[in-house]
Write a protein that holds these residues in place. Structure first.
Motif, PDB file in Angstrom:
ATOM      1  N   GLU A  21       0.830  -1.202   0.000  1.00  0.00           N
ATOM      2  CA  GLU A  21       0.000   0.000   0.000  1.00  0.00           C
ATOM      3  C   GLU A  21       0.865   1.253   0.000  1.00  0.00           C
ATOM      4  N   LEU A  22       1.875   1.270   0.860  1.00  0.00           N
ATOM      5  CA  LEU A  22       2.766   2.431   0.926  1.00  0.00           C
ATOM      6  C   LEU A  22       3.512   2.622  -0.384  1.00  0.00           C
ATOM      7  N   LEU A  23       3.981   1.532  -0.955  1.00  0.00           N
ATOM      8  CA  LEU A  23       4.730   1.623  -2.194  1.00  0.00           C
ATOM      9  C   LEU A  23       3.856   2.151  -3.328  1.00  0.00           C
ATOM     10  N   SER A  24       2.623   1.659  -3.409  1.00  0.00           N
ATOM     11  CA  SER A  24       1.745   2.030  -4.521  1.00  0.00           C
ATOM     12  C   SER A  24       1.186   3.438  -4.386  1.00  0.00           C
ATOM     13  N   THR A  25       1.026   3.919  -3.168  1.00  0.00           N
ATOM     14  CA  THR A  25       0.408   5.231  -2.978  1.00  0.00           C
ATOM     15  C   THR A  25       1.405   6.347  -2.711  1.00  0.00           C
ATOM     16  N   GLU A  26       2.539   6.026  -2.080  1.00  0.00           N
ATOM     17  CA  GLU A  26       3.475   7.072  -1.677  1.00  0.00           C
ATOM     18  C   GLU A  26       4.877   6.906  -2.253  1.00  0.00           C
ATOM     19  N   GLY A  27       5.148   5.753  -2.869  1.00  0.00           N
ATOM     20  CA  GLY A  27       6.447   5.544  -3.485  1.00  0.00           C
ATOM     21  C   GLY A  27       7.434   4.829  -2.578  1.00  0.00           C
ATOM     22  N   PRO A  28       8.566   4.406  -3.129  1.00  0.00           N
ATOM     23  CA  PRO A  28       9.547   3.613  -2.377  1.00  0.00           C
ATOM     24  C   PRO A  28      10.073   4.292  -1.115  1.00  0.00           C
ATOM     25  N   ALA A  29      10.196   5.614  -1.139  1.00  0.00           N
ATOM     26  CA  ALA A  29      10.754   6.314   0.019  1.00  0.00           C
ATOM     27  C   ALA A  29       9.883   6.153   1.256  1.00  0.00           C
ATOM     28  N   ALA A  30       8.589   5.901   1.058  1.00  0.00           N
ATOM     29  CA  ALA A  30       7.673   5.785   2.200  1.00  0.00           C
ATOM     30  C   ALA A  30       7.745   4.423   2.868  1.00  0.00           C
ATOM     31  N   VAL A  31       8.403   3.471   2.235  1.00  0.00           N
ATOM     32  CA  VAL A  31       8.460   2.110   2.771  1.00  0.00           C
ATOM     33  C   VAL A  31       9.584   2.024   3.795  1.00  0.00           C
ATOM     34  N   SER A  32       9.267   2.373   5.040  1.00  0.00           N
ATOM     35  CA  SER A  32      10.231   2.241   6.133  1.00  0.00           C
ATOM     36  C   SER A  32       9.731   1.164   7.091  1.00  0.00           C
ATOM     37  N   LEU A  33      10.655   0.412   7.654  1.00  0.00           N
ATOM     38  CA  LEU A  33      10.269  -0.675   8.550  1.00  0.00           C
ATOM     39  C   LEU A  33       9.534  -0.145   9.773  1.00  0.00           C
ATOM     40  N   ARG A  34       9.967   0.994  10.285  1.00  0.00           N
ATOM     41  CA  ARG A  34       9.318   1.562  11.467  1.00  0.00           C
ATOM     42  C   ARG A  34       7.863   1.914  11.187  1.00  0.00           C
TER      43      ARG A  34
END
Length: 207
Positions: A21-34
């Motif tokens: 969901e984060l990747l598709s809506t906000e892009g790779p930079a939004a994919v943080s483990l925290r």
């Protein structure tokens, strides 16, 4: 009494879904483990326990996306009508994308460098399409053209229309489902051997 298993497959699926969901809506930079851990109400320790880190999480996300998508296409029944089978695979393409948009976007992203196994998984996803086209050509239903070209042209139509739909770029009032099926059926008719022979038999137009 054994302790409950908290880092299980259910948690793994939730983490992957949120990452998608984060990747598709906000892009790779939004994919943080925290952020992913917080959003699914778990800890980063759980993420590391299940995946070992962000690179492994993204690889698992890629694998999950192709696994779900490929399974949906492969589950379309094979019948004695390969042209109709190809249409049904195309319809399954759209259903899969709409049901799992967070995973569909991953299929065409470049968040990880595909391994050989990932590339093979991507190839298996395309296999039902090319197999249906080959059967249609072998049975004389479709013109004796390159099956891969026919399959890729159908894939391109499906991908283009689904992408427009998911991104909200279709014109207002368009019936997305009806338009999609109409486009796939028109594509299939264009490759029919009978229609090709009929077109070739027509006299040239004169001015």
């Amino acid at each position: 009494m054994p302790r409950p298993k908290t880092h299980d497959d259910a948690l793994r699926r939730r983490l992957l879904e949120r990452a998608g969901e984060l990747l598709s809506t906000e892009g790779p930079a939004a994919v943080s483990l925290r952020k992913i851990a917080t959003d699914v109400n778990t800890s980063t320790t759980a993420v590391y326990s299940l995946f070992g880190g962000k690179p492994a999480l993204l690889e698992a996300l890629y694998d999950e996306a192709f696994s779900r998508f490929g399974t949906n296409l492969a589950n379309v029944p094979i019948t004695d009508d390969p042209a109709e089978d190809l249409l049904q695979i195309g319809l399954a393409y759209r259903r899969s994308a709409l049901e799992d948009p967070q995973f569909y976007s991953v299929l065409y992203s470049k968040v990880v460098e595909p391994t050989k196994e990932m590339s093979r998984a991507a190839g298996r996803t395309f296999a039902p399409v090319i197999n249906a086209v080959r059967r249609a050509v072998e049975q004389g239903v479709y013109l004796a053209e390159d099956p891969e070209q026919i399959a890729m042209s159908m894939w391109g139509i499906a991908h283009g229309l689904v992408s427009l739909e998911l991104n909200g770029n279709l014109p207002p009032g368009v019936d997305a489902e009806a338009t999609y099926e109409l486009a796939l059926r028109a594509h299939g008719r264009g490759w029919l051997a009978e229609s090709g022979e009929a077109a070739a038999a027509k006299p040239p137009r004169t001015r």
